[in-house]
Design a protein around this motif. Structure first.
Motif, PDB file in Angstrom:
ATOM      1  N   THR A  85     -14.941  46.431  55.094  1.00 13.17           N
ATOM      2  CA  THR A  85     -14.894  45.439  53.435  1.00 13.17           C
ATOM      3  C   THR A  85     -14.147  44.376  54.509  1.00 13.17           C
ATOM      4  OG1 THR A  85     -15.544  46.950  52.420  1.00 13.17           O
ATOM      5  CG2 THR A  85     -15.083  44.882  51.475  1.00 13.17           C
ATOM      6  N   LYS A  86     -12.618  44.165  54.494  1.00 15.24           N
ATOM      7  CA  LYS A  86     -11.203  43.321  54.321  1.00 15.24           C
ATOM      8  C   LYS A  86     -12.702  42.354  55.953  1.00 15.24           C
ATOM      9  CE  LYS A  86      -7.635  45.386  55.511  1.00 15.24           C
ATOM     10  NZ  LYS A  86      -6.508  46.043  56.598  1.00 15.24           N
ATOM     11  N   LEU A  87     -12.929  42.486  56.879  1.00 13.57           N
ATOM     12  CA  LEU A  87     -13.672  41.700  57.980  1.00 13.57           C
ATOM     13  C   LEU A  87     -14.311  40.845  56.615  1.00 13.57           C
ATOM     14  CD1 LEU A  87     -15.420  44.258  60.138  1.00 13.57           C
ATOM     15  CD2 LEU A  87     -12.825  42.863  60.262  1.00 13.57           C
ATOM     16  N   MET A 101      -3.411  40.567  53.600  1.00 14.06           N
ATOM     17  CA  MET A 101      -2.289  41.293  53.756  1.00 14.06           C
ATOM     18  C   MET A 101      -3.069  42.087  52.502  1.00 14.06           C
ATOM     19  SD  MET A 101       0.977  38.441  52.549  1.00 14.06           S
ATOM     20  CE  MET A 101       1.992  40.451  52.758  1.00 14.06           C
ATOM     21  N   ASP A 102      -2.208  43.386  52.940  1.00 10.75           N
ATOM     22  CA  ASP A 102      -3.552  44.952  52.390  1.00 10.75           C
ATOM     23  C   ASP A 102      -2.227  44.086  51.284  1.00 10.75           C
ATOM     24  OD1 ASP A 102      -4.369  45.581  54.333  1.00 10.75           O
ATOM     25  OD2 ASP A 102      -3.226  47.675  54.985  1.00 10.75           O
ATOM     26  N   ALA A 103      -3.575  45.448  50.159  1.00 12.02           N
ATOM     27  CA  ALA A 103      -2.999  45.484  48.334  1.00 12.02           C
ATOM     28  C   ALA A 103      -1.842  46.150  48.319  1.00 12.02           C
ATOM     29  CB  ALA A 103      -4.397  45.806  48.069  1.00 12.02           C
ATOM     30  N   PHE A 132      -1.459  45.983  67.195  1.00  9.71           N
ATOM     31  CA  PHE A 132      -0.353  45.727  65.664  1.00  9.71           C
ATOM     32  C   PHE A 132      -1.467  46.398  64.031  1.00  9.71           C
ATOM     33  CE2 PHE A 132      -4.901  43.042  66.590  1.00  9.71           C
ATOM     34  CZ  PHE A 132      -6.196  43.567  65.906  1.00  9.71           C
ATOM     35  N   ASN A 133      -0.628  46.186  63.381  1.00  7.73           N
ATOM     36  CA  ASN A 133      -1.171  46.366  62.294  1.00  7.73           C
ATOM     37  C   ASN A 133      -1.958  46.242  61.511  1.00  7.73           C
ATOM     38  OD1 ASN A 133      -0.355  47.106  59.412  1.00  7.73           O
ATOM     39  ND2 ASN A 133      -0.273  49.202  60.146  1.00  7.73           N
ATOM     40  N   SER A 134      -2.914  46.099  61.011  1.00  4.08           N
ATOM     41  CA  SER A 134      -3.792  45.508  59.998  1.00  4.08           C
ATOM     42  C   SER A 134      -3.648  45.148  58.673  1.00  4.08           C
ATOM     43  CB  SER A 134      -5.489  45.766  60.675  1.00  4.08           C
ATOM     44  OG  SER A 134      -5.948  46.880  60.018  1.00  4.08           O
ATOM     45  N   PHE A 159     -12.416  52.770  66.653  1.00  3.65           N
ATOM     46  CA  PHE A 159     -11.705  53.971  67.170  1.00  3.65           C
ATOM     47  C   PHE A 159     -10.798  54.683  66.035  1.00  3.65           C
ATOM     48  CE2 PHE A 159      -8.573  50.752  68.646  1.00  3.65           C
ATOM     49  CZ  PHE A 159      -6.978  51.732  68.344  1.00  3.65           C
ATOM     50  N   ASP A 160     -10.187  54.232  64.915  1.00  2.44           N
ATOM     51  CA  ASP A 160      -9.621  54.911  63.327  1.00  2.44           C
ATOM     52  C   ASP A 160     -11.151  55.125  62.817  1.00  2.44           C
ATOM     53  OD1 ASP A 160      -9.925  52.217  62.542  1.00  2.44           O
ATOM     54  OD2 ASP A 160      -7.181  52.560  62.852  1.00  2.44           O
ATOM     55  N   GLY A 161     -11.974  54.309  62.359  1.00  2.00           N
ATOM     56  CA  GLY A 161     -13.147  54.733  61.976  1.00  2.00           C
ATOM     57  C   GLY A 161     -12.552  53.378  60.563  1.00  2.00           C
ATOM     58  N   GLY A 162     -11.765  53.049  60.775  1.00  2.00           N
ATOM     59  CA  GLY A 162     -11.025  51.712  59.668  1.00  2.00           C
ATOM     60  C   GLY A 162     -11.285  50.059  61.151  1.00  2.00           C
ATOM     61  N   ASP A 163     -10.574  49.222  59.434  1.00  2.00           N
ATOM     62  CA  ASP A 163     -10.632  47.875  60.566  1.00  2.00           C
ATOM     63  C   ASP A 163      -9.848  47.783  61.653  1.00  2.00           C
ATOM     64  OD1 ASP A 163      -9.181  47.708  58.131  1.00  2.00           O
ATOM     65  OD2 ASP A 163      -7.777  46.283  58.906  1.00  2.00           O
ATOM     66  N   GLN A 164      -8.729  48.364  61.053  1.00  4.06           N
ATOM     67  CA  GLN A 164      -7.696  47.770  62.778  1.00  4.06           C
ATOM     68  C   GLN A 164      -8.230  48.770  63.830  1.00  4.06           C
ATOM     69  OE1 GLN A 164      -3.700  49.146  61.147  1.00  4.06           O
ATOM     70  NE2 GLN A 164      -3.399  50.683  63.018  1.00  4.06           N
ATOM     71  N   GLY A 165      -8.765  49.568  64.048  1.00  3.76           N
ATOM     72  CA  GLY A 165      -9.379  49.707  65.316  1.00  3.76           C
ATOM     73  C   GLY A 165     -10.388  48.752  65.601  1.00  3.76           C
TER      74      GLY A 165
HETATM   75  C1  GLC Z   1      -3.956  51.006  58.821  1.00  4.27           C
HETATM   76  C2  GLC Z   1      -3.290  49.748  58.491  1.00  4.27           C
HETATM   77  C3  GLC Z   1      -4.803  49.346  57.075  1.00  4.27           C
HETATM   78  C4  GLC Z   1      -6.751  49.403  57.835  1.00  4.27           C
HETATM   79  C5  GLC Z   1      -5.831  50.807  58.346  1.00  4.27           C
HETATM   80  C6  GLC Z   1      -7.404  51.841  59.250  1.00  4.27           C
HETATM   81  O1  GLC Z   1      -2.765  51.842  59.313  1.00  4.27           O
HETATM   82  O2  GLC Z   1      -2.407  49.709  58.003  1.00  4.27           O
HETATM   83  O3  GLC Z   1      -4.478  48.405  57.335  1.00  4.27           O
HETATM   84  O4  GLC Z   1      -6.732  48.892  56.726  1.00  4.27           O
HETATM   85  O5  GLC Z   1      -5.565  51.215  59.178  1.00  4.27           O
HETATM   86  O6  GLC Z   1      -7.799  50.994  60.327  1.00  4.27           O
END
Ligand code: GLC
Ligand code: UDP
Ligand code: MN
Length: 333
Positions: A85-87, A101-103, A132-134, A159-165
């Motif tokens: 959803t961040k995207l 910025m993350d909540a 990078f940390n997202s 690759f991590d299932g979330g936005d950072q990947g």
């Molecule tokens: C990370 C980040 C976070 C991100 C999450 C999923 O660890 O800190 O901002 O949403 O991974 O990719």
């Protein structure tokens, strides 16, 4: 500046608490930028009202979820598929540049200088510094980039299932191409790093500008006694590894002082309904503290050593940062 903004995201009331503390921390450090909160449909009315009092814009967005249970399981965070959803932040095209910025971040001093950086600037991830940390990043809203990112998600996944990947695969030259896009770690001090490299934290920690409560346990999962200024929680939980007690107190102080009163007002004179009972937001701080678990029993130093070696350090108690610091100081003398 009018066409620049700090942006955060909250898909539910708990993350909304984090967003409000973050927004208030930016205000307290007199940012001249706009503040935008993206929210999901599950955020309830009193929280929306309170968010509106802190942020310039509160935008309702559709939930995007990777539903990638396999990769999320590797991170032990099944809840993070929703971070796709961040995207949506790239669709905020009435701004020329933004900082996401993350909540679960907290600002410790003015960081408006981040707007001098270009897309995509971010700090290294403490777990894999070539990524990078997202949780904090500078970007340029653009419908074109947004479309490309959404397409990338559906074709290649994360690759991590979330936005950072996704973001690391998409902006894949970050690690090598341009050092000016590497934000100093002090703009995204993940609390995990405090314990993984304590001497560095001792040396540089005072320069931190943003602290990130990265990991499963968030400040709002604890309770707080405003009188004793104590954060209460499960003191033996290994998850405490990710949290620094002083920053936790800072988070709670801001929450109690600036957020809770507005939130209570938004709930009206008869504050408690099912929602707030569940979230414990309406209870006054004392009541919340009363919900804290009983303190752990006293243990012998041998048992403590065994627990420490088994990775079960008591980071809020005997093995707290102040105690470790005292020990370090005695070694250094
Ligand atoms: C990370 C980040 C976070 C991100 C999450 C999923 O660890 O800190 O901002 O949403 O991974 O990719
Ligand atoms: N988020 C959200 N709802 C959720 C999970 C995450 O709104 O259920 C948003 C929120 O802004 C959060 C960010 O996505 O800060 C990333 O998740 P989190 O901070 O929990 O990940 P971590 O930094 O711990 O890896
Ligand atoms: Mn986070």
């Amino acid at each position: 500046m009018a066409d620049q903004a700090f942006v955060t995201l909250a898909t539910n009331d708990n993350y909304a608490k984090g967003a409000m503390v973050l927004g208030q921390s930016l205000r307290n450090h007199t940012t001249t930028e706009k503040l935008v909160a993206l929210i999901g449909p599950r955020v309830t009315e009193p929280y929306r009202t309170t968010l509106n009092s802190i942020f310039d814009e509160v935008c309702l967005v559709d939930i995007m979820d990777s539903k990638d249970t396999a990769h999320l399981a590797m991170m032990k965070r099944p809840d993070l598929g929703i971070t796709f959803t961040k995207l949506h932040c790239w669709t905020l095209t009435h701004y020329s540049k933004c900082v996401f910025m993350d909540a679960d971040t907290l600002v410790l001093s003015n960081i408006d200088e981040l707007f001098e950086r270009e897309e995509l600037s971010a700090a290294p991830d403490p777990g894999w510094p070539d990524c990078f940390n997202s949780g904090v990043f500078v970007f340029r809203p653009s419908n074109e980039t947004h479309e490309k990112l959404v397409k990338f998600c559906s074709e290649k996944g994360s690759f991590d299932g979330g936005d950072q990947g996704v973001l690391n695969s998409f902006f894949n030259t970050w690690a090598t191409a341009d050092i000016s896009k590497h934000l100093p770690f002090i703009y995204n001090l993940s609390s995990i790093a405090i314990y993984s490299y304590l001497p560095a934290f001792k040396q540089y920690g005072h320069e931190a500008k943003v602290v990130h409560f990265l990991g499963k346990m968030k400040p709002w999962n604890y309770s707080y006694d405003a009188e004793s200024r104590e954060v209460k929680g499960h003191s033996l939980s290994p998850d405490l590894l990710h949290l620094h007690p002083d920053y936790l107190v800072m988070w709670w102080e801001l929450y109690c002082k600036s957020v809770l009163p507005v939130l209570k007002q938004a709930y009206g004179d008869i504050p408690c309904n099912t929602d707030c009972t569940e979230d414990k937001v309406c209870g006054d701080v004392k009541e919340v503290a009363a919900l804290a678990p009983v303190p752990p029993r006293q243990i012998s130093s041998e048992e403590r050593k065994q627990r420490w070696e088994a990775g079960q350090a008591d980071y809020m108690g005997d093995d707290s940062f102040v105690h470790i610091e005292r020990k370090l100081d005695s070694f250094l003398k």
